[in-house]
Design an enzyme around this catalytic site. Structure first.
Site, mmCIF file in Angstrom:
data_model
loop_
_atom_site.group_PDB
_atom_site.id
_atom_site.type_symbol
_atom_site.label_atom_id
_atom_site.label_comp_id
_atom_site.label_asym_id
_atom_site.label_seq_id
_atom_site.Cartn_x
_atom_site.Cartn_y
_atom_site.Cartn_z
ATOM 1 N N CYS A 121 -19.549 1.665 -3.334
ATOM 2 C CA CYS A 121 -20.055 0.710 -4.334
ATOM 3 C C CYS A 121 -21.339 1.178 -5.007
ATOM 4 C CB CYS A 121 -20.289 -0.660 -3.678
ATOM 5 S SG CYS A 121 -18.778 -1.543 -3.254
ATOM 6 N N ARG A 126 -16.718 6.827 3.682
ATOM 7 C CA ARG A 126 -16.516 7.172 2.272
ATOM 8 C C ARG A 126 -17.850 7.398 1.562
ATOM 9 N NH1 ARG A 126 -12.891 2.544 -0.164
ATOM 10 N NH2 ARG A 126 -14.084 1.361 1.380
ATOM 11 N N THR A 155 -13.580 -2.577 -8.989
ATOM 12 C CA THR A 155 -14.770 -2.456 -9.826
ATOM 13 C C THR A 155 -14.519 -1.477 -10.961
ATOM 14 O OG1 THR A 155 -16.171 -2.882 -7.911
ATOM 15 C CG2 THR A 155 -17.220 -1.897 -9.847
ATOM 16 N N ARG A 191 -0.947 3.635 7.031
ATOM 17 C CA ARG A 191 -1.670 2.365 6.994
ATOM 18 C C ARG A 191 -0.717 1.194 7.194
ATOM 19 N NH1 ARG A 191 -6.189 -0.585 7.901
ATOM 20 N NH2 ARG A 191 -6.785 -1.968 6.170
ATOM 21 N N ASP A 241 0.858 -1.181 0.000
ATOM 22 C CA ASP A 241 0.000 0.000 0.000
ATOM 23 C C ASP A 241 0.896 1.234 0.000
ATOM 24 O OD1 ASP A 241 -3.253 0.344 0.961
ATOM 25 O OD2 ASP A 241 -1.993 2.128 0.987
#
Length: 421
Positions: free
Chosen positions: A258, A329, A118, A35, A30
């Site tokens: 999404c 988000r 996606t 993180r 990453d």
């Protein structure tokens, strides 16, 4: 020997890397230094993995890094980076392009690159493959290969975890498709479905959330209609659901990474080919407008009860995009807050799911505990259906209300709200 590198360690990548680490050598990559440091300390802010699971992965040999030199020995690269939209609702392929460039720089003969992000049909082969060829100097389907296996992670869901959800797989050749399928089948207890092509797999993913978006838009539109008729929408749904083939869906906010995003990938591709997807775009317009409707209802009931607007104290309960999840988000609750603030209302937010460090990144006024018996708020908006919110009694809501309680219930969790979506 299979050596896997998972690129992007968010809600999708980290659980996937953990699952693979039980059988294979895995390295997680990453670009976010904070993180990586947190994961190396055994802390996952997304709460998808427990501290024990992280320690288990490390014990199995999994590493977390942001150094590309450490991923060169991998022979399977799985890309799980975000695919957001920009301010004009157009696909922003920047994360997937940059990660593809990075993978291309370390790609070797025989390697397989699998995408889980996606995208609209065609991105893997038409956008990513040319980048991989350019950066690596290798020929596609001769020296390296690709696959696509759409992520199906449901953030916050501890029952439908990565290994318990049937996985779609695909590959750039029939032989590679079988290898990709076998790889996932080795960890996915729910099984796999081998799609006939990468484009089919890409399309299957994007229509999953598009279908949900359109159906929720229908329920939102019905809710607005029934509200004008003075009918309780939830009562209507319960009555209609007595028929065996009725799909039980509820109205609500559509945010997150999404459902509120993926349809724009599909419509972008359709429009580039000259087709105007009016139904899908219409559904997006309806769902994007729900935050304003909820804010307007809040203001309407405050005015009806002779409550001041400028300087009014409003409590918003829940700011994540869905229940029992820390992810903010693309949360449409943020749009509700923005609308209320335009009336110069003072908005406070209570959400016990959001991590303290994440709270510090948002220009919001968070409170740590519900101020019971404070008689403070002119209106309370229950925006997210966290489990703990379902336990709050009307007496407790009344104890926080300044005068006549105004309770706006977005998720149908309050016993006797002033208004329910």
């Amino acid at each position: 020997m299979i050596k896997i590198c998972v690129i992007g360690l968010g809600y999708v990548g980290l659980p996937l890397a953990h699952a693979f680490s039980e059988k294979y050598k895995v390295i997680g990559f990453d670009i976010n230094r904070a993180r990586i440091n947190e994961l190396n300390r055994g802390f996952d802010r997304t709460q998808e993995l427990t501290n024990e699971q992280l320690k288990e992965s490390v014990k199995n040999g999994m590493k977390f890094t942001l150094d590309t030199k450490e991923i060169k020995e991998s022979n399977i690269y799985i890309v799980t980076v975000p695919t957001p939209i920009d301010s004009t609702n157009k696909p922003d392929l920047t994360p997937i392009i940059k990660s593809t460039q990075m993978v291309g720089s370390v790609l070797k003969e025989g390697d397989i690159v699998i995408y889980e992000s996606t995208v609209y049909p065609g991105v893997t082969e038409e956008v990513c493959v040319p980048i991989l060829e350019k950066e690596s100097g290798l020929k596609f389907n001769e020296a390296f290969f690709c696959g696509y296996s759409p992520e199906r992670i449901n953030p916050g869901d501890k029952e439908h975890t990565v290994t318990n959800i049937l996985k779609i797989t695909s590959g750039s050749t029939s032989e590679i498709a079988k290898k990709v399928d076998a790889l996932y089948k080795s960890i996915i207890t729910a099984g796999t479905y081998l799609a006939p092509s990468i484009k089919v797999a890409e399309a299957a993913k994007v229509i999953e959330n598009t279908q949900r978006d359109v159906n929720i838009a229908l329920m939102n539109e019905l809710a607005m209609m029934f509200d004008l008729m003075g009918i309780n929408t939830h009562d209507v749904i319960e009555a209609a659901a007595t028929k065996w083939n009725f799909i039980r869906l509820k109205p609500g906010l559509v945010g997150g990474h999404c459902i509120g995003v993926d349809p724009y990938y599909l419509t972008h591709k359709a429009q580039s080919l000259g087709y105007m997807p009016n139904l899908i775009l219409g559904a997006r317009q309806i769902n994007n407008g729900m935050s304003k409707i909820i804010a307007d209802k809040t203001i309407k009931y405050m005015v009806k009860n002779d409550k001041k607007l400028k300087g009014a104290n409003i409590l918003v309960m829940g700011v994540t995009f869905k229940e029992n999840c820390p992810d903010m988000r693309n949360s449409k609750v943020l749009d509700i807050i923005k609308e209320l603030q335009e009336y110069e209302c003072h908005v406070e937010v209570y959400d016990y799911w959001v991590d303290r460090s994440d709270k510090e990144t948002k220009p919001l006024t968070f409170i740590e505990d519900l101020p019971l018996n404070s008689k403070k708020y002119d209106s309370i908006v229950v925006a997210v259906g966290h489990d703990a919110f379902k336990e709050i009694t009307m007496e407790q809501f009344e104890s926080m209300s300044n005068g006549e309680p105004i309770i706006i219930d977005v998720k149908g969790v309050v016993e006797k709200p002033t208004w329910r979506l």
